[in-house]
Write a protein that holds these residues in place. Structure first.
Motif, PDB file in Angstrom:
ATOM      1  N   UNK A 123       0.857  -1.180   0.000  1.00 37.99           N
ATOM      2  CA  UNK A 123       0.000   0.000   0.000  1.00 37.99           C
ATOM      3  C   UNK A 123       0.894   1.231   0.000  1.00 37.99           C
ATOM      4  N   UNK A 124       0.700   2.065  -0.962  1.00 38.78           N
ATOM      5  CA  UNK A 124       1.498   3.281  -1.051  1.00 38.78           C
ATOM      6  C   UNK A 124       0.613   4.481  -0.783  1.00 38.78           C
ATOM      7  N   UNK A 125       1.097   5.357   0.053  1.00 41.06           N
ATOM      8  CA  UNK A 125       0.348   6.566   0.366  1.00 41.06           C
ATOM      9  C   UNK A 125       0.370   7.509  -0.832  1.00 41.06           C
ATOM     10  N   UNK A 126      -0.735   8.184  -1.030  1.00 40.88           N
ATOM     11  CA  UNK A 126      -0.797   9.177  -2.109  1.00 40.88           C
ATOM     12  C   UNK A 126       0.072  10.385  -1.780  1.00 40.88           C
ATOM     13  N   UNK A 127       0.348  10.579  -0.510  1.00 38.03           N
ATOM     14  CA  UNK A 127       1.210  11.692  -0.098  1.00 38.03           C
ATOM     15  C   UNK A 127       2.211  11.191   0.943  1.00 38.03           C
ATOM     16  N   UNK A 128       3.242  10.459   0.490  1.00 36.61           N
ATOM     17  CA  UNK A 128       4.208   9.898   1.431  1.00 36.61           C
ATOM     18  C   UNK A 128       4.937  11.002   2.198  1.00 36.61           C
ATOM     19  N   UNK A 129       5.373  10.658   3.410  1.00 36.16           N
ATOM     20  CA  UNK A 129       6.112  11.631   4.214  1.00 36.16           C
ATOM     21  C   UNK A 129       7.094  10.896   5.103  1.00 36.16           C
ATOM     22  N   UNK A 130       8.120  11.594   5.475  1.00 30.71           N
ATOM     23  CA  UNK A 130       9.125  11.074   6.388  1.00 30.71           C
ATOM     24  C   UNK A 130       8.611  11.284   7.800  1.00 30.71           C
ATOM     25  N   UNK A 131       8.646  10.246   8.628  1.00 33.92           N
ATOM     26  CA  UNK A 131       8.131  10.396   9.984  1.00 33.92           C
ATOM     27  C   UNK A 131       9.218  10.394  11.056  1.00 33.92           C
ATOM     28  N   UNK A 132      10.423   9.980  10.706  1.00 34.46           N
ATOM     29  CA  UNK A 132      11.530  10.145  11.638  1.00 34.46           C
ATOM     30  C   UNK A 132      12.858  10.176  10.889  1.00 34.46           C
ATOM     31  N   UNK A 133      13.834  10.743  11.574  1.00 32.15           N
ATOM     32  CA  UNK A 133      15.155  10.965  10.999  1.00 32.15           C
ATOM     33  C   UNK A 133      16.157  10.854  12.131  1.00 32.15           C
ATOM     34  N   UNK A 134      17.312  10.251  11.860  1.00 30.50           N
ATOM     35  CA  UNK A 134      18.353  10.212  12.884  1.00 30.50           C
ATOM     36  C   UNK A 134      19.719  10.153  12.231  1.00 30.50           C
ATOM     37  N   UNK A 135      20.708  10.593  12.985  1.00 30.82           N
ATOM     38  CA  UNK A 135      22.088  10.476  12.544  1.00 30.82           C
ATOM     39  C   UNK A 135      22.968  10.242  13.771  1.00 30.82           C
ATOM     40  N   UNK A 136      23.892   9.311  13.636  1.00 29.00           N
ATOM     41  CA  UNK A 136      24.797   8.907  14.709  1.00 29.00           C
ATOM     42  C   UNK A 136      26.212   9.229  14.276  1.00 29.00           C
ATOM     43  N   UNK A 137      26.992   9.809  15.184  1.00 29.86           N
ATOM     44  CA  UNK A 137      28.373  10.135  14.827  1.00 29.86           C
ATOM     45  C   UNK A 137      29.239  10.266  16.072  1.00 29.86           C
ATOM     46  N   UNK A 138      30.532  10.105  15.857  1.00 29.63           N
ATOM     47  CA  UNK A 138      31.528  10.417  16.877  1.00 29.63           C
ATOM     48  C   UNK A 138      31.751  11.927  16.807  1.00 29.63           C
ATOM     49  N   UNK A 139      31.502  12.622  17.892  1.00 29.50           N
ATOM     50  CA  UNK A 139      31.635  14.082  17.933  1.00 29.50           C
ATOM     51  C   UNK A 139      32.927  14.422  18.664  1.00 29.50           C
ATOM     52  N   UNK A 140      33.781  15.134  17.996  1.00 25.10           N
ATOM     53  CA  UNK A 140      35.058  15.526  18.599  1.00 25.10           C
ATOM     54  C   UNK A 140      34.826  16.512  19.746  1.00 25.10           C
ATOM     55  N   UNK A 141      35.769  16.582  20.662  1.00 20.41           N
ATOM     56  CA  UNK A 141      35.696  17.517  21.770  1.00 20.41           C
ATOM     57  C   UNK A 141      35.504  18.936  21.246  1.00 20.41           C
ATOM     58  N   UNK A 142      34.480  19.616  21.750  1.00 18.09           N
ATOM     59  CA  UNK A 142      34.207  20.993  21.346  1.00 18.09           C
ATOM     60  C   UNK A 142      33.411  21.135  20.061  1.00 18.09           C
ATOM     61  N   UNK A 143      33.092  20.027  19.381  1.00 20.33           N
ATOM     62  CA  UNK A 143      32.340  20.081  18.121  1.00 20.33           C
ATOM     63  C   UNK A 143      30.872  19.733  18.390  1.00 20.33           C
ATOM     64  N   UNK A 144      30.073  19.709  17.327  1.00 18.43           N
ATOM     65  CA  UNK A 144      28.661  19.367  17.466  1.00 18.43           C
ATOM     66  C   UNK A 144      28.204  18.532  16.267  1.00 18.43           C
ATOM     67  N   UNK A 145      27.041  17.914  16.423  1.00 13.38           N
ATOM     68  CA  UNK A 145      26.388  17.136  15.371  1.00 13.38           C
ATOM     69  C   UNK A 145      25.057  17.818  15.100  1.00 13.38           C
ATOM     70  N   UNK A 146      24.790  18.153  13.828  1.00  9.51           N
ATOM     71  CA  UNK A 146      23.570  18.876  13.482  1.00  9.51           C
ATOM     72  C   UNK A 146      22.759  18.089  12.466  1.00  9.51           C
ATOM     73  N   UNK A 147      21.441  18.051  12.687  1.00  7.82           N
ATOM     74  CA  UNK A 147      20.510  17.435  11.746  1.00  7.82           C
ATOM     75  C   UNK A 147      19.478  18.483  11.367  1.00  7.82           C
ATOM     76  N   UNK A 148      19.351  18.742  10.071  1.00  6.24           N
ATOM     77  CA  UNK A 148      18.363  19.696   9.596  1.00  6.24           C
ATOM     78  C   UNK A 148      17.107  18.978   9.141  1.00  6.24           C
ATOM     79  N   UNK A 149      15.975  19.652   9.286  1.00  3.81           N
ATOM     80  CA  UNK A 149      14.705  19.067   8.845  1.00  3.81           C
ATOM     81  C   UNK A 149      13.720  20.181   8.521  1.00  3.81           C
ATOM     82  N   UNK A 150      12.692  19.821   7.767  1.00  7.15           N
ATOM     83  CA  UNK A 150      11.674  20.784   7.347  1.00  7.15           C
ATOM     84  C   UNK A 150      10.310  20.295   7.796  1.00  7.15           C
ATOM     85  N   UNK A 151       9.539  21.194   8.389  1.00 10.17           N
ATOM     86  CA  UNK A 151       8.142  20.930   8.684  1.00 10.17           C
ATOM     87  C   UNK A 151       7.363  21.507   7.506  1.00 10.17           C
ATOM     88  N   UNK A 152       6.767  20.641   6.707  1.00  5.93           N
ATOM     89  CA  UNK A 152       6.040  21.076   5.522  1.00  5.93           C
ATOM     90  C   UNK A 152       4.567  21.283   5.808  1.00  5.93           C
TER      91      UNK A 152
END
Length: 145
Positions: A9-38
């Motif tokens: 079954x395919x939705x007529x208007x598919x959408x992303x319902x979750x997002x994640x990213x995993x990483x080793x973050x160096x001392x003093x750095x950050x990990x950023x994930x961007x997303x859009x609320x449509x």
């Protein structure tokens, strides 16, 4: 013999319902994930910055011991919300379970969690270590049903 044809079954208007990213973050750095609320209406999202639970629940060595989570509007650059140490709030446990997020290790873990309602637009969730610490962390964004 009858043949089996898988159906989907395919939705007529598919959408992303979750997002994640995993990483080793160096001392003093950050990990950023961007997303859009449509769309045309505000949506509630669960945003998590998880480090300690990665180590205790999944055995990931070098997990960040104290992540700080910040949420920004990409349009204005303004910080919308932040969290350091989620505090075991019962309502957040139920919300996380309802979207299929893994359980955090304990109510007193130093993981970071936000539940916010956002207008349509572009956003960024940023995880960094408190006191400029580093380690492995995950940023997760879940759309609430």
């Amino acid at each position: 013999p009858p043949s089996l044809t898988p159906t989907r079954a395919l939705s007529a208007s598919p959408r992303l319902i979750n997002l994640s990213t995993l990483a080793q973050i160096e001392t003093g750095a950050s990990l950023t994930a961007g997303f859009v609320v449509g769309g045309a209406t505000a949506r509630t999202v669960l945003v998590r910055g998880v480090g300690p639970s990665l180590g205790s629940t999944f055995g990931i060595a070098g997990a960040m011991t104290d992540p700080k989570l910040e949420l920004f509007s990409n349009t204005t650059g303004a910080k919308i919300a932040e969290n350091d140490n989620w505090g075991g709030e019962g309502g957040l446990l139920e919300v996380a379970s309802s979207v299929g997020a893994f359980a955090l290790a304990s109510a007193d873990s130093s993981d970071a969690v936000l539940l916010v309602t956002l207008a349509p637009g572009a956003y960024s969730a940023r995880v960094s270590g408190v006191g400029a610490s580093g380690g492995t962390a995950i940023v997760e964004i879940y759309e609430m049903p």
